[in-house]
Design a protein around this motif. Structure first.
Motif, PDB file in Angstrom:
ATOM      1  N   MET A 161       0.865  -1.246   0.235  1.00  0.00           N
ATOM      2  CA  MET A 161      -0.081   0.078  -0.019  1.00  0.00           C
ATOM      3  C   MET A 161       0.819   1.261  -0.045  1.00  0.00           C
ATOM      4  SD  MET A 161      -3.217  -0.881  -0.358  1.00  0.00           S
ATOM      5  CE  MET A 161      -3.718   0.956  -0.225  1.00  0.00           C
ATOM      6  N   GLU A 162       0.503   2.042  -0.850  1.00  0.00           N
ATOM      7  CA  GLU A 162       1.305   3.466  -1.005  1.00  0.00           C
ATOM      8  C   GLU A 162       0.567   4.627  -0.455  1.00  0.00           C
ATOM      9  OE1 GLU A 162       4.056   1.694  -4.758  1.00  0.00           O
ATOM     10  OE2 GLU A 162       2.361   3.106  -5.022  1.00  0.00           O
ATOM     11  N   ALA A 163      -0.393   4.635  -0.368  1.00  0.00           N
ATOM     12  CA  ALA A 163      -1.119   5.780   0.045  1.00  0.00           C
ATOM     13  C   ALA A 163      -2.958   5.514   0.476  1.00  0.00           C
ATOM     14  CB  ALA A 163      -1.206   6.958  -0.659  1.00  0.00           C
ATOM     15  N   ARG A 164      -3.215   5.709   1.467  1.00  0.00           N
ATOM     16  CA  ARG A 164      -4.750   5.758   1.820  1.00  0.00           C
ATOM     17  C   ARG A 164      -5.199   6.963   1.393  1.00  0.00           C
ATOM     18  NH1 ARG A 164      -2.626   3.268   6.972  1.00  0.00           N
ATOM     19  NH2 ARG A 164      -3.427   1.096   6.771  1.00  0.00           N
ATOM     20  N   LEU A 165      -6.500   6.828   0.912  1.00  0.00           N
ATOM     21  CA  LEU A 165      -7.190   8.075   0.306  1.00  0.00           C
ATOM     22  C   LEU A 165      -8.747   8.102   0.823  1.00  0.00           C
ATOM     23  CD1 LEU A 165      -6.218   7.187  -3.523  1.00  0.00           C
ATOM     24  CD2 LEU A 165      -5.202   8.815  -1.902  1.00  0.00           C
ATOM     25  N   ASP A 170       9.189   6.164  -0.357  1.00  0.00           N
ATOM     26  CA  ASP A 170       9.374   7.587  -0.005  1.00  0.00           C
ATOM     27  C   ASP A 170       9.330   8.335  -1.265  1.00  0.00           C
ATOM     28  OD1 ASP A 170       9.819   7.085   2.920  1.00  0.00           O
ATOM     29  OD2 ASP A 170      11.797   6.999   2.613  1.00  0.00           O
ATOM     30  N   LEU A 171       9.787   7.811  -2.231  1.00  0.00           N
ATOM     31  CA  LEU A 171       9.763   8.663  -3.465  1.00  0.00           C
ATOM     32  C   LEU A 171       8.486   8.728  -4.144  1.00  0.00           C
ATOM     33  CD1 LEU A 171      13.466   7.964  -5.118  1.00  0.00           C
ATOM     34  CD2 LEU A 171      12.727   9.930  -3.791  1.00  0.00           C
ATOM     35  N   VAL A 172       7.915   7.446  -4.095  1.00  0.00           N
ATOM     36  CA  VAL A 172       6.466   7.223  -4.779  1.00  0.00           C
ATOM     37  C   VAL A 172       5.465   8.160  -3.867  1.00  0.00           C
ATOM     38  CG1 VAL A 172       4.570   5.697  -4.989  1.00  0.00           C
ATOM     39  CG2 VAL A 172       6.962   4.984  -5.630  1.00  0.00           C
ATOM     40  N   THR A 173       5.565   8.259  -2.619  1.00  0.00           N
ATOM     41  CA  THR A 173       4.672   9.007  -1.552  1.00  0.00           C
ATOM     42  C   THR A 173       4.872  10.457  -1.964  1.00  0.00           C
ATOM     43  OG1 THR A 173       4.920   7.333   0.047  1.00  0.00           O
ATOM     44  CG2 THR A 173       3.975   9.610   0.709  1.00  0.00           C
ATOM     45  N   ARG A 174       6.030  10.961  -2.162  1.00  0.00           N
ATOM     46  CA  ARG A 174       6.255  12.221  -2.486  1.00  0.00           C
ATOM     47  C   ARG A 174       5.742  12.673  -3.789  1.00  0.00           C
ATOM     48  NH1 ARG A 174      12.481  13.470  -2.768  1.00  0.00           N
ATOM     49  NH2 ARG A 174      12.300  12.230  -0.592  1.00  0.00           N
ATOM     50  N   ARG A 175       5.792  11.732  -4.866  1.00  0.00           N
ATOM     51  CA  ARG A 175       5.112  12.093  -6.166  1.00  0.00           C
ATOM     52  C   ARG A 175       3.635  12.097  -5.948  1.00  0.00           C
ATOM     53  NH1 ARG A 175       7.970   9.450 -10.058  1.00  0.00           N
ATOM     54  NH2 ARG A 175       6.201   9.615 -11.638  1.00  0.00           N
ATOM     55  N   ILE A 176       3.151  11.362  -5.210  1.00  0.00           N
ATOM     56  CA  ILE A 176       1.493  11.220  -4.909  1.00  0.00           C
ATOM     57  C   ILE A 176       1.339  12.781  -4.174  1.00  0.00           C
ATOM     58  CG2 ILE A 176      -0.219  10.284  -3.527  1.00  0.00           C
ATOM     59  CD1 ILE A 176       1.222   7.478  -4.094  1.00  0.00           C
ATOM     60  N   ARG A 177       2.100  13.158  -3.299  1.00  0.00           N
ATOM     61  CA  ARG A 177       1.546  14.483  -2.680  1.00  0.00           C
ATOM     62  C   ARG A 177       1.843  15.473  -3.761  1.00  0.00           C
ATOM     63  NH1 ARG A 177       5.095  12.370   1.868  1.00  0.00           N
ATOM     64  NH2 ARG A 177       6.530  13.841   1.031  1.00  0.00           N
ATOM     65  N   SER A 178       2.702  15.659  -4.504  1.00  0.00           N
ATOM     66  CA  SER A 178       2.926  16.679  -5.525  1.00  0.00           C
ATOM     67  C   SER A 178       1.767  16.657  -6.517  1.00  0.00           C
ATOM     68  CB  SER A 178       4.308  16.334  -6.263  1.00  0.00           C
ATOM     69  OG  SER A 178       5.442  16.581  -5.356  1.00  0.00           O
ATOM     70  N   HIS A 179       1.359  15.338  -6.874  1.00  0.00           N
ATOM     71  CA  HIS A 179       0.194  15.180  -7.641  1.00  0.00           C
ATOM     72  C   HIS A 179      -0.903  15.843  -7.363  1.00  0.00           C
ATOM     73  CE1 HIS A 179      -2.458  13.558 -10.754  1.00  0.00           C
ATOM     74  NE2 HIS A 179      -3.297  13.201  -9.783  1.00  0.00           N
ATOM     75  N   LEU A 180      -1.301  15.400  -5.935  1.00  0.00           N
ATOM     76  CA  LEU A 180      -2.548  15.866  -5.437  1.00  0.00           C
ATOM     77  C   LEU A 180      -2.394  17.538  -5.097  1.00  0.00           C
ATOM     78  CD1 LEU A 180      -3.171  13.062  -2.793  1.00  0.00           C
ATOM     79  CD2 LEU A 180      -4.143  13.491  -5.088  1.00  0.00           C
ATOM     80  N   ALA A 181      -1.333  17.831  -4.665  1.00  0.00           N
ATOM     81  CA  ALA A 181      -1.057  19.261  -4.453  1.00  0.00           C
ATOM     82  C   ALA A 181      -1.445  20.111  -5.756  1.00  0.00           C
ATOM     83  CB  ALA A 181       0.214  19.663  -4.260  1.00  0.00           C
ATOM     84  N   ARG A 182      -0.931  19.515  -7.230  1.00  0.00           N
ATOM     85  CA  ARG A 182      -1.281  20.361  -8.178  1.00  0.00           C
ATOM     86  C   ARG A 182      -2.696  20.035  -8.625  1.00  0.00           C
ATOM     87  NH1 ARG A 182       3.682  17.684  -9.674  1.00  0.00           N
ATOM     88  NH2 ARG A 182       2.611  16.056 -10.830  1.00  0.00           N
TER      89      ARG A 182
END
Length: 350
Positions: free
Chosen positions: A58-62, A332-344
């Motif tokens: 699991m990489e992120a809960r939504l 860690d890198l994947v989670t950072r990419r997910i946060r950046s995507h949601l921010a945009r």
């Protein structure tokens, strides 16, 4: 009082030995004589052995908001299924097969709107894009996304095993019925691989299929020796519907001597294969596989100074686990990419 060591590391989810009695019947299949069966050489006819394993993450809960309805749970996850192709006689190098990450957007089926794939394009094109394919799960349970990723991984393992394994003759007359390609699957065999040369390798002994009068044989087996083949019904617990039950063969193999400070079942692995329905014999091909299993698995067994789950975590399985971790990438890198995507997506400068 004697104290013995469970050899597996304490941060492993389960210990190596947590035995609970099997609720159903276990029948003698090969012979009523309960004694060790000596190891036998690997026949030349067996040309190819593949070890198959999978890994979910699991990489992120939504939390998904859709219209005015109650928000529902979802998650970004990934899984990898792969194989190691090796020669049981050591005549060629081992090869990794189909080790590729599949990414999943798991969401509750109560979401009424259409869910599209989520594609995260990085600022640096050299790092590749992440694309999550949508898959719906039933209900709205918090662990639904994790369960869906696990289900997809198990389905992928089953499909890969069925694709790679040779067909297995299920009669007792063919004296040369051994398959040319044998698949060793991490964990129990999956429903849907019956009729194929697939062996489930159960590393942790959670269920006692033998009973107090027979389990003592496991502690005196020599490396490569096995028990006779037994037969049981998966789901024979009085609760599982009959249509969901399945016949299995099982036997135990010792991979190494247990050190004096470990419990006497350390180094023992349980193997299982599908069994034909409503028959009272063991197919010749199954006996042949059981006979060679001790010699083959002793060759593939890991060593404690290299793998904390030795010897049951086989050498090719350990190599496959490392390749699967690389395929999924740094969490860690994947989670950072997910946060950046949601921010945009939300119009926030990341």
């Amino acid at each position: 009082m004697q104290i013995r060591l469970d050899p597996w590391p304490v941060d492993t989810l389960d210990g190596q030995l947590t035995l609970k009695p099997f609720a159903g019947l276990v029948l003698d299949a090969e012979t009523p004589r309960w004694a060790a069966v000596a190891k036998k050489p690997v026949p030349e006819r067996l040309r190819r052995v593949l070890t198959i394993d999978g890994k979910p993450r699991m990489e992120a809960r939504l939390l998904v908001e859709h219209g005015g309805a109650q928000p529902s749970v979802a998650g970004f996850g990934a899984y990898v299924v792969g194989a190691v192709d090796l020669c049981p006689h050591g005549s060629r190098q081992a090869e990794l097969l189909d080790v590729r990450a599949r990414r999943v957007l798991a969401y509750s089926d109560d979401v009424q709107a259409a869910v599209q794939p989520a594609r995260f394009s990085p600022r640096n094109p050299q790092t590749g894009a992440l694309e999550y394919q949508p898959h719906a799960f039933r209900g709205a349970h918090l662990e639904g996304p994790r369960s869906e990723v696990q289900r997809l991984m198990l389905s992928g393992e089953q499909a890969l095993a069925a694709e790679l394994a040779s067909a297995l003759p299920l009669d007792d007359t063919d004296a040369d019925a051994l398959a040319e390609t044998l698949v060793l699957q991490d964990g129990p065999v999956r429903i849907g691989t019956a009729g194929s040369a697939v062996v489930g390798c159960v590393k942790t002994l959670h269920t006692d299929y033998l009973g107090a009068d027979r389990i003592g044989l496991l502690s005196v087996l020599k490396p490569g020796e096995r028990t006779p083949i037994l037969r049981f019904t998966l789901g024979d617990d009085g609760l599982t519907p009959a249509r969901s039950r399945e016949q299995r063969f099982t036997w135990y193999v010792r991979l190494c001597e247990a050190p004096f400070y470990q419990h006497p079942l350390a180094g023992v692995m349980r193997l299982e294969m599908h069994a034909p329905e409503d028959s009272d014999f063991v197919p010749r091909a199954v006996i042949d596989i059981a006979n060679l299993s001790g010699t083959l698995l002793c060759r593939l067994a890991s060593q404690p100074h290299k793998d904390q789950r030795a010897p049951q975590n086989l050498i090719p399985t350990g190599a496959l686990e490392q390749a699967m971790n690389r395929a999924m990438g740094s969490l860690d890198l994947v989670t950072r990419r997910i946060r950046s995507h949601l921010a945009r997506e939300l119009g926030v400068v990341a």
